[in-house]
Design a protein around this motif. Sequence first.
Motif, PDB file in Angstrom:
ATOM      1  N   MET A   1     -34.033 -24.213  35.244  1.00  0.00           N
ATOM      2  CA  MET A   1     -32.996 -25.231  35.294  1.00  0.00           C
ATOM      3  C   MET A   1     -31.716 -24.678  34.678  1.00  0.00           C
ATOM      4  O   MET A   1     -31.716 -24.196  33.543  1.00  0.00           O
ATOM      5  N   ILE A   2     -30.639 -24.739  35.420  1.00  0.00           N
ATOM      6  CA  ILE A   2     -29.315 -24.366  34.931  1.00  0.00           C
ATOM      7  C   ILE A   2     -28.548 -25.657  34.701  1.00  0.00           C
ATOM      8  O   ILE A   2     -28.442 -26.497  35.592  1.00  0.00           O
ATOM      9  N   LEU A   3     -28.000 -25.804  33.501  1.00  0.00           N
ATOM     10  CA  LEU A   3     -27.348 -27.058  33.150  1.00  0.00           C
ATOM     11  C   LEU A   3     -26.029 -26.779  32.437  1.00  0.00           C
ATOM     12  O   LEU A   3     -25.983 -25.994  31.488  1.00  0.00           O
ATOM     13  N   CYS A   4     -24.959 -27.421  32.910  1.00  0.00           N
ATOM     14  CA  CYS A   4     -23.660 -27.348  32.253  1.00  0.00           C
ATOM     15  C   CYS A   4     -23.482 -28.593  31.390  1.00  0.00           C
ATOM     16  O   CYS A   4     -23.708 -29.711  31.856  1.00  0.00           O
ATOM     17  N   ILE A   5     -23.093 -28.394  30.147  1.00  0.00           N
ATOM     18  CA  ILE A   5     -22.947 -29.483  29.183  1.00  0.00           C
ATOM     19  C   ILE A   5     -21.503 -29.499  28.692  1.00  0.00           C
ATOM     20  O   ILE A   5     -21.021 -28.510  28.136  1.00  0.00           O
ATOM     21  N   GLU A   6     -20.827 -30.615  28.890  1.00  0.00           N
ATOM     22  CA  GLU A   6     -19.412 -30.717  28.548  1.00  0.00           C
ATOM     23  C   GLU A   6     -19.221 -31.121  27.085  1.00  0.00           C
ATOM     24  O   GLU A   6     -20.078 -31.763  26.483  1.00  0.00           O
ATOM     25  N   GLN A   7     -18.079 -30.737  26.540  1.00  0.00           N
ATOM     26  CA  GLN A   7     -17.603 -31.204  25.235  1.00  0.00           C
ATOM     27  C   GLN A   7     -18.674 -31.094  24.149  1.00  0.00           C
ATOM     28  O   GLN A   7     -18.965 -32.049  23.432  1.00  0.00           O
ATOM     29  N   VAL A   8     -19.235 -29.924  24.031  1.00  0.00           N
ATOM     30  CA  VAL A   8     -20.190 -29.661  22.959  1.00  0.00           C
ATOM     31  C   VAL A   8     -19.475 -29.667  21.605  1.00  0.00           C
ATOM     32  O   VAL A   8     -20.036 -30.085  20.591  1.00  0.00           O
ATOM     33  N   LEU A   9     -18.223 -29.203  21.606  1.00  0.00           N
ATOM     34  CA  LEU A   9     -17.411 -29.173  20.399  1.00  0.00           C
ATOM     35  C   LEU A   9     -16.349 -30.264  20.453  1.00  0.00           C
ATOM     36  O   LEU A   9     -15.834 -30.593  21.526  1.00  0.00           O
ATOM     37  N   THR A  10     -15.999 -30.803  19.307  1.00  0.00           N
ATOM     38  CA  THR A  10     -14.868 -31.722  19.235  1.00  0.00           C
ATOM     39  C   THR A  10     -13.578 -30.904  19.315  1.00  0.00           C
ATOM     40  O   THR A  10     -13.588 -29.681  19.048  1.00  0.00           O
ATOM     41  N   PRO A  11     -12.452 -31.517  19.653  1.00  0.00           N
ATOM     42  CA  PRO A  11     -11.182 -30.778  19.661  1.00  0.00           C
ATOM     43  C   PRO A  11     -10.876 -30.119  18.327  1.00  0.00           C
ATOM     44  O   PRO A  11     -10.358 -28.995  18.285  1.00  0.00           O
ATOM     45  N   GLU A  12     -11.226 -30.787  17.233  1.00  0.00           N
ATOM     46  CA  GLU A  12     -10.971 -30.228  15.905  1.00  0.00           C
ATOM     47  C   GLU A  12     -11.845 -28.995  15.648  1.00  0.00           C
ATOM     48  O   GLU A  12     -11.367 -27.980  15.099  1.00  0.00           O
ATOM     49  N   GLN A  13     -13.114 -29.074  16.044  1.00  0.00           N
ATOM     50  CA  GLN A  13     -14.001 -27.923  15.884  1.00  0.00           C
ATOM     51  C   GLN A  13     -13.533 -26.750  16.730  1.00  0.00           C
ATOM     52  O   GLN A  13     -13.531 -25.596  16.274  1.00  0.00           O
ATOM     53  N   LEU A  14     -13.119 -27.030  17.952  1.00  0.00           N
ATOM     54  CA  LEU A  14     -12.652 -25.976  18.848  1.00  0.00           C
ATOM     55  C   LEU A  14     -11.398 -25.308  18.292  1.00  0.00           C
ATOM     56  O   LEU A  14     -11.282 -24.071  18.314  1.00  0.00           O
ATOM     57  N   ASP A  15     -10.458 -26.106  17.789  1.00  0.00           N
ATOM     58  CA  ASP A  15      -9.235 -25.549  17.205  1.00  0.00           C
ATOM     59  C   ASP A  15      -9.564 -24.635  16.030  1.00  0.00           C
ATOM     60  O   ASP A  15      -8.976 -23.548  15.885  1.00  0.00           O
ATOM     61  N   GLU A  16     -10.491 -25.069  15.174  1.00  0.00           N
ATOM     62  CA  GLU A  16     -10.861 -24.277  14.009  1.00  0.00           C
ATOM     63  C   GLU A  16     -11.508 -22.960  14.421  1.00  0.00           C
ATOM     64  O   GLU A  16     -11.187 -21.887  13.882  1.00  0.00           O
ATOM     65  N   ILE A  17     -12.408 -23.002  15.393  1.00  0.00           N
ATOM     66  CA  ILE A  17     -13.077 -21.786  15.861  1.00  0.00           C
ATOM     67  C   ILE A  17     -12.074 -20.838  16.509  1.00  0.00           C
ATOM     68  O   ILE A  17     -12.081 -19.627  16.250  1.00  0.00           O
ATOM     69  N   GLN A  18     -11.205 -21.359  17.350  1.00  0.00           N
ATOM     70  CA  GLN A  18     -10.209 -20.511  18.010  1.00  0.00           C
ATOM     71  C   GLN A  18      -9.293 -19.846  16.992  1.00  0.00           C
ATOM     72  O   GLN A  18      -8.946 -18.667  17.139  1.00  0.00           O
ATOM     73  N   ARG A  19      -8.890 -20.572  15.961  1.00  0.00           N
ATOM     74  CA  ARG A  19      -8.028 -19.999  14.925  1.00  0.00           C
ATOM     75  C   ARG A  19      -8.737 -18.852  14.215  1.00  0.00           C
ATOM     76  O   ARG A  19      -8.156 -17.773  14.007  1.00  0.00           O
ATOM     77  N   ILE A  20     -10.001 -19.054  13.862  1.00  0.00           N
ATOM     78  CA  ILE A  20     -10.750 -18.018  13.155  1.00  0.00           C
ATOM     79  C   ILE A  20     -10.953 -16.797  14.042  1.00  0.00           C
ATOM     80  O   ILE A  20     -10.808 -15.648  13.591  1.00  0.00           O
ATOM     81  N   LEU A  21     -11.281 -17.017  15.311  1.00  0.00           N
ATOM     82  CA  LEU A  21     -11.523 -15.889  16.213  1.00  0.00           C
ATOM     83  C   LEU A  21     -10.264 -15.075  16.454  1.00  0.00           C
ATOM     84  O   LEU A  21     -10.324 -13.836  16.583  1.00  0.00           O
ATOM     85  N   LYS A  22      -9.114 -15.724  16.525  1.00  0.00           N
ATOM     86  CA  LYS A  22      -7.862 -14.993  16.759  1.00  0.00           C
ATOM     87  C   LYS A  22      -7.511 -14.090  15.590  1.00  0.00           C
ATOM     88  O   LYS A  22      -6.847 -13.068  15.754  1.00  0.00           O
ATOM     89  N   GLU A  23      -7.976 -14.455  14.395  1.00  0.00           N
ATOM     90  CA  GLU A  23      -7.664 -13.671  13.197  1.00  0.00           C
ATOM     91  C   GLU A  23      -8.852 -12.839  12.725  1.00  0.00           C
ATOM     92  O   GLU A  23      -8.723 -12.056  11.776  1.00  0.00           O
ATOM     93  N   GLY A  24     -10.012 -12.994  13.360  1.00  0.00           N
ATOM     94  CA  GLY A  24     -11.241 -12.383  12.871  1.00  0.00           C
ATOM     95  C   GLY A  24     -11.351 -10.897  13.123  1.00  0.00           C
ATOM     96  O   GLY A  24     -10.619 -10.311  13.933  1.00  0.00           O
ATOM     97  N   GLU A  25     -12.305 -10.277  12.423  1.00  0.00           N
ATOM     98  CA  GLU A  25     -12.583  -8.847  12.567  1.00  0.00           C
ATOM     99  C   GLU A  25     -13.708  -8.652  13.584  1.00  0.00           C
ATOM    100  O   GLU A  25     -14.799  -9.197  13.434  1.00  0.00           O
ATOM    101  N   PHE A  26     -13.430  -7.854  14.613  1.00  0.00           N
ATOM    102  CA  PHE A  26     -14.392  -7.637  15.687  1.00  0.00           C
ATOM    103  C   PHE A  26     -14.873  -6.188  15.691  1.00  0.00           C
ATOM    104  O   PHE A  26     -14.154  -5.270  15.275  1.00  0.00           O
ATOM    105  N   VAL A  27     -16.108  -5.998  16.171  1.00  0.00           N
ATOM    106  CA  VAL A  27     -16.711  -4.665  16.283  1.00  0.00           C
ATOM    107  C   VAL A  27     -17.224  -4.479  17.712  1.00  0.00           C
ATOM    108  O   VAL A  27     -17.202  -5.404  18.523  1.00  0.00           O
ATOM    109  N   GLU A  28     -17.691  -3.283  18.013  1.00  0.00           N
ATOM    110  CA  GLU A  28     -18.207  -2.985  19.351  1.00  0.00           C
ATOM    111  C   GLU A  28     -19.405  -3.869  19.680  1.00  0.00           C
ATOM    112  O   GLU A  28     -20.348  -3.972  18.891  1.00  0.00           O
TER     113      GLU A  28
END
Length: 223
Positions: A1-28
């Motif tokens: 079964m393949i299932l798409c689930i909408e709005q798992v995150l609230t807008p506030e949670q999404l904003d916080e995650i996006q902010r952290i990822l834009k400034e975060g340290e990434f590796v290979e």
Amino acid sequence: MILCIEQVLTPEQLDEIQRILKEGEFVEGKLTAGRYAKTVKDNYQLKADTEDAKKVRGIVHNALLQNPLFKASVRPQKIRPILFSRYEPGMSYGWHTDNAIMGDGELVRSDVSLTLFLSEPDTYEGGELVIDTSLGEQSFKLPAGSMIVYPSTFLHQVTEVTQGIRFAAVTWVQSLVRDVQQREILFELDTVRKSIFEQYGKTVEFDLLCKTHANLLRQWAEI
């Protein structure tokens, strides 16, 4: 079964995650790939042992456990630590199958894979998740905050990003119910009984569905 689930995150949670990822340290990204997947994996992943990584993992993990559709369809028993990926232009993740058993200490069987999209589709070109199903290749590029769950048995890939940056979270789940068809039956029964309760309340038919659902879960669950 393949299932798409909408709005798992609230807008506030999404904003916080996006902010952290834009400034975060990434590796290979190859550091967390299996022996053969390393040959086709080209992306970055958020460094796992930072405070930022712990924070965003916690946000997503809690959001998953609070999502009724995820719980009803997947029946999670164990959830692997969530990985956060970054794809820049020219990056992709070629065709591969997820490892059946994951982990160094506590082992987890990968029954269900999930991708939580963290970038809006119009902010990058390419980067579709493509799953090779019995009906042919199916392509997915969901709004930020939405996710797709699918059996880990499928071959899949992330196509090349040609413009912009694609952020996503991925993880794998060991289900209480190993068999995908059994999970689907339980999910459909659960969907029907909820609909009957909303329309008619607690009826004889509703009680029989509850009994059948409980007995099947009791028979199929691995604890």
